[in-house]
Motif scaffolding. Structure first.
Motif, PDB file in Angstrom:
ATOM      1  N   VAL A 130      60.709  25.921 -57.316  1.00  0.00           N
ATOM      2  CA  VAL A 130      59.307  26.302 -57.077  1.00  0.00           C
ATOM      3  C   VAL A 130      58.436  26.144 -58.321  1.00  0.00           C
ATOM      4  N   ARG A 131      58.947  25.539 -59.364  1.00  0.00           N
ATOM      5  CA  ARG A 131      58.101  25.286 -60.531  1.00  0.00           C
ATOM      6  C   ARG A 131      56.958  24.347 -60.147  1.00  0.00           C
ATOM      7  N   GLU A 132      55.851  24.494 -60.829  1.00  0.00           N
ATOM      8  CA  GLU A 132      54.640  23.781 -60.435  1.00  0.00           C
ATOM      9  C   GLU A 132      54.581  22.361 -60.989  1.00  0.00           C
ATOM     10  N   VAL A 133      54.088  21.463 -60.137  1.00  0.00           N
ATOM     11  CA  VAL A 133      53.820  20.080 -60.516  1.00  0.00           C
ATOM     12  C   VAL A 133      52.359  19.803 -60.192  1.00  0.00           C
ATOM     13  N   ILE A 134      51.629  19.234 -61.146  1.00  0.00           N
ATOM     14  CA  ILE A 134      50.229  18.904 -60.930  1.00  0.00           C
ATOM     15  C   ILE A 134      50.117  17.442 -60.507  1.00  0.00           C
ATOM     16  N   VAL A 135      49.532  17.230 -59.328  1.00  0.00           N
ATOM     17  CA  VAL A 135      49.344  15.881 -58.782  1.00  0.00           C
ATOM     18  C   VAL A 135      47.878  15.502 -58.952  1.00  0.00           C
ATOM     19  N   ASN A 136      47.606  14.432 -59.665  1.00  0.00           N
ATOM     20  CA  ASN A 136      46.234  14.000 -59.908  1.00  0.00           C
ATOM     21  C   ASN A 136      45.717  13.132 -58.765  1.00  0.00           C
ATOM     22  N   GLU A 137      44.423  13.167 -58.574  1.00  0.00           N
ATOM     23  CA  GLU A 137      43.810  12.351 -57.534  1.00  0.00           C
ATOM     24  C   GLU A 137      44.081  10.873 -57.811  1.00  0.00           C
ATOM     25  N   GLY A 138      44.453  10.153 -56.767  1.00  0.00           N
ATOM     26  CA  GLY A 138      44.828   8.751 -56.920  1.00  0.00           C
ATOM     27  C   GLY A 138      46.328   8.549 -56.909  1.00  0.00           C
ATOM     28  N   SER A 139      47.081   9.636 -56.953  1.00  0.00           N
ATOM     29  CA  SER A 139      48.539   9.542 -56.897  1.00  0.00           C
ATOM     30  C   SER A 139      48.979   8.977 -55.556  1.00  0.00           C
ATOM     31  N   ASP A 140      50.082   8.261 -55.569  1.00  0.00           N
ATOM     32  CA  ASP A 140      50.639   7.713 -54.331  1.00  0.00           C
ATOM     33  C   ASP A 140      51.035   8.807 -53.349  1.00  0.00           C
ATOM     34  N   TYR A 141      51.197  10.020 -53.847  1.00  0.00           N
ATOM     35  CA  TYR A 141      51.711  11.108 -53.009  1.00  0.00           C
ATOM     36  C   TYR A 141      50.622  12.136 -52.669  1.00  0.00           C
ATOM     37  N   TRP A 142      49.374  11.778 -52.971  1.00  0.00           N
ATOM     38  CA  TRP A 142      48.253  12.682 -52.728  1.00  0.00           C
ATOM     39  C   TRP A 142      48.145  13.065 -51.251  1.00  0.00           C
ATOM     40  N   SER A 143      48.193  12.079 -50.383  1.00  0.00           N
ATOM     41  CA  SER A 143      48.059  12.342 -48.944  1.00  0.00           C
ATOM     42  C   SER A 143      49.287  13.039 -48.384  1.00  0.00           C
ATOM     43  N   ALA A 144      50.474  12.603 -48.814  1.00  0.00           N
ATOM     44  CA  ALA A 144      51.704  13.189 -48.296  1.00  0.00           C
ATOM     45  C   ALA A 144      51.809  14.674 -48.612  1.00  0.00           C
ATOM     46  N   LEU A 145      51.171  15.096 -49.695  1.00  0.00           N
ATOM     47  CA  LEU A 145      51.223  16.498 -50.111  1.00  0.00           C
ATOM     48  C   LEU A 145      49.988  17.281 -49.663  1.00  0.00           C
ATOM     49  N   ASP A 146      49.181  16.679 -48.785  1.00  0.00           N
ATOM     50  CA  ASP A 146      47.968  17.340 -48.254  1.00  0.00           C
ATOM     51  C   ASP A 146      47.031  17.800 -49.360  1.00  0.00           C
ATOM     52  N   CYS A 147      46.896  16.973 -50.372  1.00  0.00           N
ATOM     53  CA  CYS A 147      46.081  17.369 -51.517  1.00  0.00           C
ATOM     54  C   CYS A 147      44.581  17.352 -51.229  1.00  0.00           C
ATOM     55  N   ASP A 148      44.179  16.657 -50.177  1.00  0.00           N
ATOM     56  CA  ASP A 148      42.768  16.704 -49.797  1.00  0.00           C
ATOM     57  C   ASP A 148      42.359  18.130 -49.424  1.00  0.00           C
ATOM     58  N   ASN A 150      44.450  20.959 -50.405  1.00  0.00           N
ATOM     59  CA  ASN A 150      44.953  21.923 -51.378  1.00  0.00           C
ATOM     60  C   ASN A 150      44.416  21.738 -52.795  1.00  0.00           C
ATOM     61  N   ALA A 151      43.706  20.645 -53.046  1.00  0.00           N
ATOM     62  CA  ALA A 151      43.258  20.362 -54.416  1.00  0.00           C
ATOM     63  C   ALA A 151      42.179  21.341 -54.867  1.00  0.00           C
ATOM     64  N   ILE A 152      42.237  21.690 -56.140  1.00  0.00           N
ATOM     65  CA  ILE A 152      41.236  22.545 -56.771  1.00  0.00           C
ATOM     66  C   ILE A 152      40.737  21.827 -58.016  1.00  0.00           C
ATOM     67  N   ASP A 153      39.442  21.530 -58.057  1.00  0.00           N
ATOM     68  CA  ASP A 153      38.838  20.819 -59.196  1.00  0.00           C
ATOM     69  C   ASP A 153      39.535  19.487 -59.483  1.00  0.00           C
ATOM     70  N   GLY A 154      39.941  18.809 -58.421  1.00  0.00           N
ATOM     71  CA  GLY A 154      40.537  17.485 -58.578  1.00  0.00           C
ATOM     72  C   GLY A 154      42.026  17.467 -58.842  1.00  0.00           C
ATOM     73  N   ASP A 155      42.624  18.646 -59.041  1.00  0.00           N
ATOM     74  CA  ASP A 155      44.061  18.728 -59.276  1.00  0.00           C
ATOM     75  C   ASP A 155      44.740  19.432 -58.114  1.00  0.00           C
ATOM     76  N   CYS A 156      45.896  18.916 -57.743  1.00  0.00           N
ATOM     77  CA  CYS A 156      46.668  19.485 -56.635  1.00  0.00           C
ATOM     78  C   CYS A 156      47.973  20.039 -57.203  1.00  0.00           C
ATOM     79  N   VAL A 157      48.184  21.327 -57.060  1.00  0.00           N
ATOM     80  CA  VAL A 157      49.374  21.974 -57.594  1.00  0.00           C
ATOM     81  C   VAL A 157      50.372  22.201 -56.469  1.00  0.00           C
ATOM     82  N   ASN A 161      59.991  21.074 -55.606  1.00  0.00           N
ATOM     83  CA  ASN A 161      60.710  20.746 -54.374  1.00  0.00           C
ATOM     84  C   ASN A 161      59.854  19.880 -53.461  1.00  0.00           C
ATOM     85  N   ASP A 162      58.583  20.268 -53.268  1.00  0.00           N
ATOM     86  CA  ASP A 162      57.693  19.502 -52.387  1.00  0.00           C
ATOM     87  C   ASP A 162      57.392  18.118 -52.961  1.00  0.00           C
ATOM     88  N   TYR A 163      57.253  18.043 -54.286  1.00  0.00           N
ATOM     89  CA  TYR A 163      56.954  16.750 -54.900  1.00  0.00           C
ATOM     90  C   TYR A 163      58.126  15.782 -54.738  1.00  0.00           C
TER      91      TYR A 163
END
Length: 207
Positions: A130-148, A150-157, A161-163
């Motif tokens: 459960v440690r945190e990973v920050i996914v930046n906008e433009g990542s290949d995994y942005w959509s798969a992780l529902d970052c649209d 969950n993102a806050i100020d352009g960063d998706c935490v 495990n999920d990453y």
């Protein structure tokens, strides 16, 4: 004597080298800093990681011996070893993701032992992490992780495990660890048995 040699050859090198690698690598990836894992889960993860890494070294080492026994001359054996190494590097799921292999390429993914090793190494450490990973906008995994969403100020935490799940297209699973260990054990037995038969059946006078 041949059977005894096959059973004991290089086992000390394999066990010690894999132990030393894990001794250095596991603390670096923060095995002790996984807050939602119990001590028992951490210990099982460590032993699973060591087991998969040991299998990997053993299969590579003993495959080299097999190629030397199968063909005449070290040059041909080195070519076979290079092909074997290249297939495992390319089709294990790291360079080409499992979800990217379709059609005929799926076959190469399932026949390379590196697939089972790499999945085991990855899931024994990061499944349930459960440690945190920050996914930046433009990542290949942005959509798969529902970052649209969950993102806050352009960063998706997300959790590690999920990453990892998104990275491998939901193809890697902790549930496969036991199966993968059995498959690698079977591959190793086949390699040693084939080496034994090659030593008994093939004699190259110029070798």
């Amino acid at each position: 004597s041949v059977g005894r040699a096959l059973a004991t050859a290089e086992w000390r090198f394999i066990v010690i080298s894999s132990f030393l690698f894990c001794l250095v690598y596991l603390p670096i990836i923060g095995i002790a800093n996984q807050p939602d894992k119990s001590d028992d889960e951490r210990i099982r993860g460590i032993f699973a990681f060591w087991g998969f890494f040991t299998f990997n070294i053993a299969i590579y080492s003993y495959s080299g011996q097999l190629f030397m026994c199968l063909v005449r001359g070290s040059g041909t054996a080195m070519i076979l070893a290079s092909v074997f190494l290249g297939m495992n590097n390319f089709f294990s799921g790291l360079i080409v993701r499992p979800q990217q292999m379709t059609g005929l390429w799926v076959f190469t993914y399932w026949i390379t032992h590196g697939h089972y090793v790499y999945e085991g190494l990855t899931m024994s450490m990061f499944a349930g992490d459960v440690r945190e990973v920050i996914v930046n906008e433009g990542s290949d995994y942005w959509s798969a992780l529902d970052c649209d969403v969950n993102a806050i100020d352009g960063d998706c935490v997300v959790t590690a495990n999920d990453y990892v799940t998104a990275f491998f297209g939901d193809k890697y699973s902790k549930d496969h660890i036991g199966r993968n260990l059995l498959i690698l054990g079977f591959i190793l037995v086949v390699i040693r048995a084939s080496t034994f038969l090659a030593l008994r059946l093939f004699i190259y006078s110029g070798k």
